[in-house]
Design a protein around this motif. Structure first.
Motif, short mmCIF file in Angstrom:
data_model
loop_
_atom_site.label_atom_id
_atom_site.label_comp_id
_atom_site.label_asym_id
_atom_site.label_seq_id
_atom_site.Cartn_x
_atom_site.Cartn_y
_atom_site.Cartn_z
N UNK A 96 39.54 44.07 43.43
CA UNK A 96 40.66 44.16 42.85
C UNK A 96 40.76 45.37 42.19
N UNK A 97 39.79 45.57 41.33
CA UNK A 97 39.87 46.96 40.83
C UNK A 97 40.03 48.33 41.52
N UNK A 98 39.30 48.02 42.70
CA UNK A 98 39.50 49.31 43.73
C UNK A 98 40.93 49.21 44.36
N UNK A 99 41.39 48.00 44.65
CA UNK A 99 42.80 48.18 45.26
C UNK A 99 43.75 48.74 44.27
N UNK A 100 43.51 48.31 42.90
CA UNK A 100 44.52 48.83 41.72
C UNK A 100 43.99 50.55 41.73
N UNK A 101 42.79 50.66 41.71
CA UNK A 101 42.50 52.42 41.80
C UNK A 101 43.18 53.21 42.86
N UNK A 102 43.23 52.52 43.96
CA UNK A 102 44.19 53.36 45.15
C UNK A 102 45.51 53.40 44.89
N UNK A 135 46.45 36.89 41.49
CA UNK A 135 46.55 37.64 42.66
C UNK A 135 47.15 38.91 42.32
N UNK A 136 46.77 40.07 43.19
CA UNK A 136 47.71 41.20 43.13
C UNK A 136 48.62 41.46 44.16
N UNK A 137 49.81 42.12 43.77
CA UNK A 137 50.79 42.43 44.64
C UNK A 137 50.58 43.54 45.61
N UNK A 138 51.30 43.39 46.62
CA UNK A 138 50.83 44.73 47.62
C UNK A 138 51.67 45.94 47.15
N UNK A 139 51.30 47.22 47.52
CA UNK A 139 51.93 48.34 47.31
C UNK A 139 51.47 48.82 46.09
N UNK A 140 52.31 50.16 45.97
CA UNK A 140 52.21 50.96 44.52
C UNK A 140 52.06 49.95 43.30
N UNK A 141 51.55 50.44 42.45
CA UNK A 141 51.69 49.66 41.00
C UNK A 141 51.91 50.67 39.92
N UNK A 142 52.75 50.62 39.04
CA UNK A 142 52.66 51.48 37.76
C UNK A 142 51.49 51.54 37.06
N UNK A 143 51.42 52.54 36.34
CA UNK A 143 50.21 52.69 35.44
C UNK A 143 50.06 51.41 34.48
N UNK A 144 51.30 51.22 33.92
CA UNK A 144 51.42 50.29 32.80
C UNK A 144 51.06 48.94 33.55
N UNK A 145 51.69 48.44 34.65
CA UNK A 145 51.46 47.35 35.06
C UNK A 145 50.08 47.11 35.47
N UNK A 146 49.69 48.13 36.38
CA UNK A 146 48.02 48.49 36.91
C UNK A 146 47.08 47.98 35.62
N UNK A 147 47.47 48.69 34.56
CA UNK A 147 46.63 48.48 33.55
C UNK A 147 46.51 47.00 32.93
N UNK A 148 47.97 46.23 32.98
CA UNK A 148 47.90 44.94 32.53
C UNK A 148 47.21 43.98 33.76
N UNK A 192 44.62 44.97 35.62
CA UNK A 192 43.08 45.36 35.49
C UNK A 192 42.55 44.29 34.29
N UNK A 193 43.34 44.49 33.20
CA UNK A 193 42.99 43.73 32.01
C UNK A 193 43.00 42.10 32.21
N UNK A 194 44.20 41.74 32.93
CA UNK A 194 44.02 40.24 33.26
C UNK A 194 42.87 40.00 34.36
N UNK A 195 42.40 40.79 35.09
CA UNK A 195 41.47 40.34 36.15
C UNK A 195 39.99 40.50 35.49
N UNK A 196 39.76 41.21 34.44
CA UNK A 196 38.51 41.58 33.76
C UNK A 196 38.51 40.21 32.84
N UNK A 197 39.74 39.74 32.24
CA UNK A 197 39.77 38.75 31.33
C UNK A 197 39.34 37.35 32.06
N UNK A 198 39.90 37.34 33.31
CA UNK A 198 39.74 35.98 33.92
C UNK A 198 38.20 36.18 34.52
N UNK A 199 37.60 36.95 34.67
CA UNK A 199 36.22 37.43 35.06
C UNK A 199 35.12 36.81 33.89
N UNK A 200 35.54 37.60 32.68
CA UNK A 200 34.90 37.25 31.18
C UNK A 200 34.93 35.58 31.03
#
Length: 153
Positions: A28-34, A88-101, A103-111
């Motif tokens: 997920x982090x790589x998907x956001x990164x791209x 779940x992540x959506x498809x396509x481009x994502x804004x920096x603000x939405x992408x950061x949110x 990423x934080x949600x994915x990290x929070x779930x993992x933690x």
């Protein structure tokens, strides 16, 4: 000579949950990164590389620990897809603000998974529990960095 430690099914299930989440986090982090766009692209792009590196290291360390204590690690795509707890992540481009949110949600779930299984793991195998705590600290730090990068005062 002492017998080798062998993990119980409960320990195996706990570590498998962690393996699924840290593996999904790296993807997920790589998907956001791209696909990040916006003024905060550069900083978030670099932070996400750090998350990917930590998550990949965690997946390898957890899987190798599982093997060391007599378990089989399951990192197959179908297994990770069906077992992870990340949003779940959506498809396509994502804004920096939405992408950061995201990423934080994915990290929070993992933690959350790391914390959820920690006590059960610690009772049976403190060595495995120590591994989990290290990644709790490192991932929470990344969530803080990413959240702060887009926060307003």
């Amino acid at each position: 000579m002492a017998d080798a430690f062998t993990a119980s099914p409960v320990l195996g299930e706990s570590l498998q949950k962690v393996l699924a989440d840290v593996t999904a986090l790296s993807l997920n982090a790589k998907q956001l990164h791209w696909n990040i766009v916006g003024p905060g692209f550069r900083a978030l792009h670099l932070y996400l590389d750090d998350v990917v590196a930590i998550a990949r290291e965690a997946s390898d360390e957890v899987a190798e620990r599982m093997r060391a204590i007599g378990l089989t690690a399951d990192g197959r795509p179908d297994s990770v897809a069906s077992a992870n707890t990340l949003p779940k992540l959506g498809e396509g481009k994502i804004s920096d603000v939405d992408g950061a949110a995201a990423a934080v949600a994915a990290i929070t779930a993992t933690v959350g998974t790391l914390r959820q299984v920690h006590e059960k793991v610690d009772v049976e195998d403190p060595a495995s529990a120590d591994i989990l705590l290290d990644y709790v600290r490192r991932l929470e730090q990344q969530a803080w960095f990413i959240g702060s990068a887009i926060a307003t005062a």
